[in-house]
Structures are given as structure tokens and as C-alpha cells.
Enzyme design. Structure first.
Site, PDB file in Angstrom:
ATOM      1  N   GLU A 279      47.344  58.000  29.182  1.00  0.00           N
ATOM      2  CA  GLU A 279      48.251  59.129  28.698  1.00  0.00           C
ATOM      3  C   GLU A 279      48.587  60.479  28.944  1.00  0.00           C
ATOM      4  O   GLU A 279      49.097  60.457  27.385  1.00  0.00           O
ATOM      5  CB  GLU A 279      48.864  58.290  27.801  1.00  0.00           C
ATOM      6  CG  GLU A 279      47.369  58.310  26.408  1.00  0.00           C
ATOM      7  CD  GLU A 279      46.951  57.272  26.264  1.00  0.00           C
ATOM      8  OE1 GLU A 279      45.471  57.043  25.898  1.00  0.00           O
ATOM      9  OE2 GLU A 279      46.317  56.750  27.607  1.00  0.00           O
ATOM     10  N   HIS A 303      55.201  52.345  28.821  1.00  0.00           N
ATOM     11  CA  HIS A 303      53.520  52.152  27.993  1.00  0.00           C
ATOM     12  C   HIS A 303      52.810  53.640  27.533  1.00  0.00           C
ATOM     13  O   HIS A 303      52.554  53.632  26.840  1.00  0.00           O
ATOM     14  CB  HIS A 303      52.559  51.427  28.732  1.00  0.00           C
ATOM     15  CG  HIS A 303      51.181  51.170  28.156  1.00  0.00           C
ATOM     16  ND1 HIS A 303      51.205  50.439  26.649  1.00  0.00           N
ATOM     17  CD2 HIS A 303      50.075  51.542  28.448  1.00  0.00           C
ATOM     18  CE1 HIS A 303      49.936  50.275  26.772  1.00  0.00           C
ATOM     19  NE2 HIS A 303      49.416  51.284  26.796  1.00  0.00           N
ATOM     20  N   GLU A 304      52.930  54.252  29.386  1.00  0.00           N
ATOM     21  CA  GLU A 304      52.388  55.552  28.792  1.00  0.00           C
ATOM     22  C   GLU A 304      52.989  56.408  27.557  1.00  0.00           C
ATOM     23  O   GLU A 304      52.275  57.610  27.479  1.00  0.00           O
ATOM     24  CB  GLU A 304      51.757  56.249  30.341  1.00  0.00           C
ATOM     25  CG  GLU A 304      50.488  55.489  31.674  1.00  0.00           C
ATOM     26  CD  GLU A 304      50.174  54.723  30.644  1.00  0.00           C
ATOM     27  OE1 GLU A 304      49.832  55.378  29.391  1.00  0.00           O
ATOM     28  OE2 GLU A 304      49.295  53.060  30.879  1.00  0.00           O
ATOM     29  N   HIS A 307      52.609  55.905  24.573  1.00  0.00           N
ATOM     30  CA  HIS A 307      51.580  56.927  23.665  1.00  0.00           C
ATOM     31  C   HIS A 307      52.061  58.185  23.657  1.00  0.00           C
ATOM     32  O   HIS A 307      51.414  58.784  22.583  1.00  0.00           O
ATOM     33  CB  HIS A 307      50.218  56.836  24.376  1.00  0.00           C
ATOM     34  CG  HIS A 307      49.377  55.657  24.319  1.00  0.00           C
ATOM     35  ND1 HIS A 307      48.754  55.726  23.347  1.00  0.00           N
ATOM     36  CD2 HIS A 307      49.291  54.746  25.913  1.00  0.00           C
ATOM     37  CE1 HIS A 307      47.923  54.804  23.892  1.00  0.00           C
ATOM     38  NE2 HIS A 307      48.162  54.396  25.673  1.00  0.00           N
ATOM     39  N   GLU A 326      46.518  51.165  21.242  1.00  0.00           N
ATOM     40  CA  GLU A 326      47.320  50.216  21.899  1.00  0.00           C
ATOM     41  C   GLU A 326      47.787  49.292  21.471  1.00  0.00           C
ATOM     42  O   GLU A 326      48.864  48.617  22.431  1.00  0.00           O
ATOM     43  CB  GLU A 326      45.829  49.836  22.801  1.00  0.00           C
ATOM     44  CG  GLU A 326      45.106  50.504  23.948  1.00  0.00           C
ATOM     45  CD  GLU A 326      45.940  51.445  24.889  1.00  0.00           C
ATOM     46  OE1 GLU A 326      47.378  51.063  24.892  1.00  0.00           O
ATOM     47  OE2 GLU A 326      45.101  52.014  25.204  1.00  0.00           O
ATOM     48  N   ASP A 383      33.603  51.558  27.311  1.00  0.00           N
ATOM     49  CA  ASP A 383      33.451  51.101  28.041  1.00  0.00           C
ATOM     50  C   ASP A 383      33.791  49.804  28.614  1.00  0.00           C
ATOM     51  O   ASP A 383      33.788  48.982  28.463  1.00  0.00           O
ATOM     52  CB  ASP A 383      32.794  51.694  29.122  1.00  0.00           C
ATOM     53  CG  ASP A 383      34.036  53.040  29.682  1.00  0.00           C
ATOM     54  OD1 ASP A 383      34.598  52.924  29.068  1.00  0.00           O
ATOM     55  OD2 ASP A 383      33.131  54.018  30.333  1.00  0.00           O
ATOM     56  N   TYR A 391      45.509  45.459  22.617  1.00  0.00           N
ATOM     57  CA  TYR A 391      46.874  46.153  22.599  1.00  0.00           C
ATOM     58  C   TYR A 391      47.499  44.540  22.554  1.00  0.00           C
ATOM     59  O   TYR A 391      48.072  45.172  22.045  1.00  0.00           O
ATOM     60  CB  TYR A 391      46.888  45.451  24.511  1.00  0.00           C
ATOM     61  CG  TYR A 391      46.101  47.006  25.369  1.00  0.00           C
ATOM     62  CD1 TYR A 391      46.866  48.509  26.405  1.00  0.00           C
ATOM     63  CD2 TYR A 391      44.316  46.994  25.437  1.00  0.00           C
ATOM     64  CE1 TYR A 391      46.118  48.876  26.570  1.00  0.00           C
ATOM     65  CE2 TYR A 391      44.296  48.412  25.561  1.00  0.00           C
ATOM     66  CZ  TYR A 391      44.843  49.080  26.993  1.00  0.00           C
ATOM     67  OH  TYR A 391      44.503  49.739  27.753  1.00  0.00           O
TER      68      TYR A 391
END
Length: 609
Positions: A279, A303-304, A307, A326, A383, A391
Site C-alpha cells: 500500500e 484493499h491497497e 490502506h 490490516e 515476517d 486481517y
């Protein structure tokens, strides 16, 4: 000493950096960036001053041409990297010169054969979650927001884009980079060009982004251009796929308030990009796998875009509160999709997410901490625990509040929330306090502590009830009896319907049924990677060796972690032969993956082999 973030050396007692002026020289033959950075601090500071770095060589630290003492920690923390300590004397600014490493975790350098046009090199960034520190020293935490400017010196046959406003493209000047003079760079060569950018809004460092390559663009709306490699089929396909972007921006503004970033441009990257989308404000990065030819890839763009309000305007203070980015964005995305593409599409997204949430809770059954929205990541690489939980559980929490108070009241609350905290980084407690203040008594109607600090999925979460959702799930369950859907039942199915069907197939399904399903519907040949990978994962789990050629092809042509993770995981959980196959494919494909994706696959191997 009080660290502000478990993933950063940043200290709360030290002043924030308010602006960084970067000068970057791109040396493609050595996969290195030589750079200087002028740091401006919020207040003057004396004494130790800490910055995050990873795999950087620091050449000098200066203030008004006077050297500033500095040191790098003798050992590197496996998560946080290397601590850079400067000793300041009432300084409010200083200049660092430094060089990146070819092993920078944020950068992927592509040789011409790895690109679409096969003629020019390419480099791009991916800084989320904590990789900006491998490009420039920084307070690499979302708790500290920065403004920046950047001068990029690149080969003249290439062009650059950034998640920032483009100022100009011009010939290099001698006065561009006085701090880099000692490095003897060929700065003003006739075959070099400078591109200038500025980011005037304060952003967390993980939203720092650029790409350099042979790029072309197409206008698709008053605020949107689509960029991709010039001369590639991707550019025209992307322009068609995302031609409805302006409609989504307008719907977002109706729901969440004014769009504060001026531009919403889109860059379609080479297939190695490790995420569906990133994003980055003003310049969203996308994988080419979202181009499906039917417009459904626009849901990733939704979605992006979402953001732009939830994540970029209001940011989680640390990754322990990642759901604030998210979960909110997944909720906002589905509201935009519902407005533009209809309730059916939005509900199918909820259904796919519901299945994914259940699978992720199963994945973390031995470490339920990471099924919490607000969790403890001390000593944890973000990560390694990246998942759909923030989400989808975050979405479920917000949807639970909406169902309790009603959509109109919740919409009013969201606009207040965004207006209150825009351009700030907050934590879960700040959100909950604001929620209780603006919706009095909500804590008596919904167990807020259970939702944010409890493990697993609360009993008042929501599985979709739309008839089309239930019909697809029912058809998937019938596979246990050997029944496959007929042509008439799937005649109008698109990728979402097939993805939902495949995700809900019972584990007991036999290999012969997988083969029969593919024989009838050609799922292994689908151009929609969501469908193709979901099918191939099922084929691996059933031991259908005839599809391993397609598995290998897929693992070698895309680097999106959403696809790598399930396919490699299914293989390493299989037979010894499957594990050997997985190792061989990875060894041959590894250099085509972004460093973040490489490390994820390595962690899958270490966990299961």
C-alpha cells in the site's frame, strides 16, 4: 532506556527524526546503492543517538563538515540488525554517508533475463515489516513517522518511481551530492540522469518505496496512472484490469472521508514481488498475478486503496498491533467492493477469509499467542508470524461491532476515528478507549478483551449466510460422497467461487476425485493463480504426482508468498520424495524470489525438515 518497539533499537528518550533528505546512486553492476542522508531531528540532542541498520556500510557521520563519532555494534541481532550509535553534541541535524549490500533484505536486483522485456535491469523495494533499515539508517518502527525527499541518480535509459511526489527528471549536477564526493562516483556521467521526489506527509519507514527500470505508464483516471515495464503485455492488461479505480476512490471517500494523498498510482512489478500488493502511498505496488482479465483483480487494488485511510493515515504503533492496519483495511476493502461490485462479491470474500482464518488458527495451534489481535512479539521476527489472523480476525471484530450498533452508527464512528488519529501511529488500547468513549456501553455488549487479547476465534464471530456462499460450501462437502459439481452448477463461477469451493473440500478427498475434477474443469490450467494454487495444493496433499510438473512451473514463475507458502508447506509435509523435489525446485528458483520470500521458504524447510 525505553525501547518504543520490540523490533527496533529506537529509544523513547531520544528525539524523533522529522525529515530525511536522501541522495541515492544506483550501481547496477554491483547491486549496490551509494548514498547520503541529511537527518533533521525534532529537537537538538546531546549524547548517544541510536539508529537501526542492517547490512549497511557506514562511511562517515558529519555535522557542518565536522566528524561525529559513530560505531556499529560488534554483533548483529538476528531480527533487529546492527545498532548504529552516534555521539551528538547538541546537534539537531547530521549527514551520514553509507552503502547498501547486495544482500539487502529490502531490495531485489533483477538482471535483464529476469525481467519482462529482457533488455534492462530492474530494482525494487519491499520495506514492510522491518526492512527499510537495509536501505538507509533509520528509526525503523511505525511508531516514528518521517517526511523525506530523494534524489535518485540512475542510468539514463531507465526511469524511477517512488511512493512520493515526482518533482523532476534532469541531468545530474556537481552540487547534488557533495557528501558522496569521497566515494569517487561517476555522478555527472552523460549516461546518467537524476530523478527527484518529495514526500510531504509523515509516513512510517516501512512505506518508503521505489522502483527503477524501463518503465512505461497508462492513464486510467484523473488521479491514477498504471506503470509496468515498457513494451510488456502487462502494461495494457493492467490498464484494462484497473480502469475502474477512480470509482473505488470515490466510494472510499464517501465511506471514510477525503483522500489525503493526491495521487493513487499503481506499479505492476515483475512476478517475483512477494505480496499481492503493498500500500505504498501515492504509488501502490502490485504483483502481476492480480491481473486476471475479468476485473476481479481490482479487489486487491480495493484493499491497497483502503490502506490510504487505515494503515497509511492511521498506523499500528508496532507490529504487535498489526490488526489496526490490516483488520481495518480488510473491513474497508469489503465495504468498497460491496459498493462497486455488489454484495455477492463482498460476501464471497468474507467466506474465503473465514476459511483462511480457521486454517491460520490451526497453523498456530502450538503457539496460540499469534491468534491474538494484540500479541507479544518480543524476540519474534514479524515476517515469521505473518498470517491472515490480523486481517480476518480483525475484520471479524469490526464487523461484530457493526452488527451490534448498526451500519450507519458504525460508519459515523469510523469517520470520527480516522479524523481524530490521521497521520498518527496508535496501539490497541488507544483504539479501545476511543471506541468506548464514542459508543458508550459497548464493552458491556461485546467482550472487547476476549476479542483483542483472547486466542482463537470468538463464538460471536460471523460465518456468511448468503445463499451462494452456503451453496458452494455444501457442494464442496458433498465431495466426501464422491459427487463433483455439474456443468450447470458452475456455469457462472468465477475465480472466487472456485477458490471458495477448493478451500472447503474435505481432507478425505481422494486422488482420483482431484484428477476427475481437473479433467472436467481444467483447474490446473487456470489463469487465476488463486484457483490454480489452491487446486495444486490439494493435488500435492492427495499425492497426485501427475501435477508436480505444474507445481514446479508455478513455483518458478511467481514469487508471491501467498502461493509459495502453501505449495512448499504441502511438499515438505509429504513423502521423502516430495521433500527432495521441494529442495531441488527451491535451489533452482531461489534467485528469482525476493529476499523476504527466500527467508520464508527457508523457515518452512527448517520447521518441517
Amino acid at each position: 532506556m525505553a525501547p518504543v518497539d520490540p523490533h527496533s533499537f529506537t529509544e523513547s528518550t531520544q528525539p524523533a527524526t522529522t525529515h530525511i533528505a536522501l541522495t541515492l546512486y544506483f550501481d547496477f553492476p554491483s547491486s549496490t546503492i551509494h548514498a547520503s542522508a541529511l537527518f533533521t531531528l525534532q529537537t537538538p540532542h546531546s549524547g548517544p543517538f541510536f539508529l537501526d541498520t542492517r547490512s549497511l556500510t557506514i562511511h562517515s557521520a558529519l555535522h557542518a563538515d565536522q566528524a561525529i563519532p559513530f560505531s556499529l555494534s560488534a554483533t548483529s541481532d538476528p531480527i533487529k540488525g546492527t545498532l548504529l550509535t552516534l555521539t551528538l553534541s547538541n546537534h539537531s541535524s547530521f549527514i551520514l554517508t553509507f552503502s547498501t549490500s547486495p544482500s539487502s533484505s529490502a531490495l531485489q536486483w533483477l538482471l535483464p533475463p529476469q525481467t519482462c522485456n529482457k533488455t534492462h535491469p530492474y530494482v525494487y523495494t519491499q520495506c514492510q515489516a522491518i526492512h527499510a533499515r537495509s536501505i538507509f539508517p533509520s528509526h525503523d518502527t511505525p511508531a516514528r513517522r518521517i517526511r523525506y525527499s530523494a534524489i535518485l541518480n540512475i542510468p539514463s535509459e531507465l526511469s524511477a518511481v517512488m511512493a512520493a511526489n515526482h518533482v523532476t527528471r534532469r541531468p545530474p549536477r556537481d552540487d547534488d551530492a557533495p557528501a558522496l564526493a569521497s566515494l569517487n562516483l561517476n555522478w555527472c556521467s552523460q549516461d546518467r540522469v537524476v530523478e527527484e521526489f518529495v514526500m510531504e506527509q509523515p509516513v512510517p519507514p516501512y512505506l518508503f518505496a521505489f522502483a527503477v527500470g524501463q518503465l512505461g505508464n497508462r492513464e486510467v483516471g484523473p488521479r491514477t496512472r498504471v506503470y509496468a515495464e515498457e513494451g510488456s503485455a502487462v502494461l495494457d492488461s493492467a490498464a484494462k484490469e484497473f480502469e475502474g479505480t477512480e470509482d473505488m476512490i470515490r466510494e472510499g471517500e464517501k465511506l471514510f472521508g477525503e483522500y489525503d494523498w493526491e495521487r493513487f498510482d499503481l506499479l505492476v512489478l515483475p512476478p517475483s514481488f512477494p505480496y499481492g500488493g503493498m500500500e505504498n502511498p501515492k504509488m501502490v505496488f502490485l504483483t502481476p498475478t492480480v491481473i486476471k482479465g475479468d476485473g476481479s483483480g481490482a479487489q486487491v487494488v480495493a484493499h491497497e486503496l483502503a490502506h490510504s485511510w487505515t494503515g497509511n493515515l492511521i498506523t499500528n504503533k508496532t507490529n504487535e498491533h498489526f490488526w489496526l492496519n490490516e483488520g481495518f483495511t480488510t473491513y474497508a476493502e469489503r465495504r468498497i467492493v460491496e459498493a462497486v461490485q455488489g454484495e455477492k462479491r463482498a460476501t464471497l470474500n468474507v467466506g474465503i477469509g473465514w476459511r483462511g482464518l480457521n486454517e491460520e488458527v490451526e497453523r498456530f495451534k502450538d503457539n496460540l499467542e499469534f491468534t491474538k489481535l494484540k500479541n507479544n512479539q518480543q524476540g519474534i521476527d514479524p515476517d515469521d508470524v505473518y498470517s491472515q489472523v490480523p486481517y480476518e480476525k480483525g475484520f471479524q471484530f469490526l464487523f461484530r461491532i457493526e452488527r451490534q450498533v448498526g451500519r450507519s452508527a458504525f460508519d459515523e464512528f469510523l469517520k470520527k476515528y480516522i479524523a481524530k488519529f490521521k497521520f498518527q501511529s496508535i496501539d490497541t488500547d488507544t483504539f479501545l478507549d476511543f471506541l468506548k468513549e464514542n459508543i458508550p456501553g459497548i464493552e458491556k455488549q461485546i467482550d472487547l478483551v476476549l476479542w483483542t487479547e483472547g486466542t482463537g476465534i470468538p463464538s460471536d464471530a460471523y460465518e456468511p449466510e448468503l445463499i451462494v456462499y452456503k451453496t458452494i460450501v455444501s457442494l464442496a462437502n458433498e465431495a466426501a460422497t464422491g459427487r463433483m459439481p455439474g456443468e450447470d452448477e458452475v456455469a457462472d463461477w468465477q475465480g472466487q467461487e472456485w477458490e471458495l469451493y477448493l478451500d472447503n473440500l474435505p481432507k478425505s478427498i481422494e486422488a482420483s476425485q482431484i484428477v476427475a475434477l481437473d479433467s472436467r474443469h481444467k483447474l490446473s490450467e487456470s489463469k487465476d493463480y488463486e484457483v490454480k494454487v489452491s487446486f495444486l495444493q490439494r493435488a500435492i496433499l492427495c499425492g497426485c504426482k501427475e501435477y508436480y510438473g505444474e507445481v514446479e512451473k508455478t513455483l518458478k514463475e511467481v514469487g508471491r508468498m501467498k502461493y509459495l507458502r502453501p505449495l512448499y508447506t504441502a511438499l515438505v509435509k509429504g513423502s521423502e520424495e516430495d521433500k527432495v523435489f521441494a529442495k531441488r525446485v527451491f535451489s533452482e528458483a531461489r534467485e528469482c524470489y525476493h529476499p523476504i520470500a527466500q527467508s520464508v521458504v527457508v523457515s518452512i524447510f527448517s520447521k518441517h525438515m
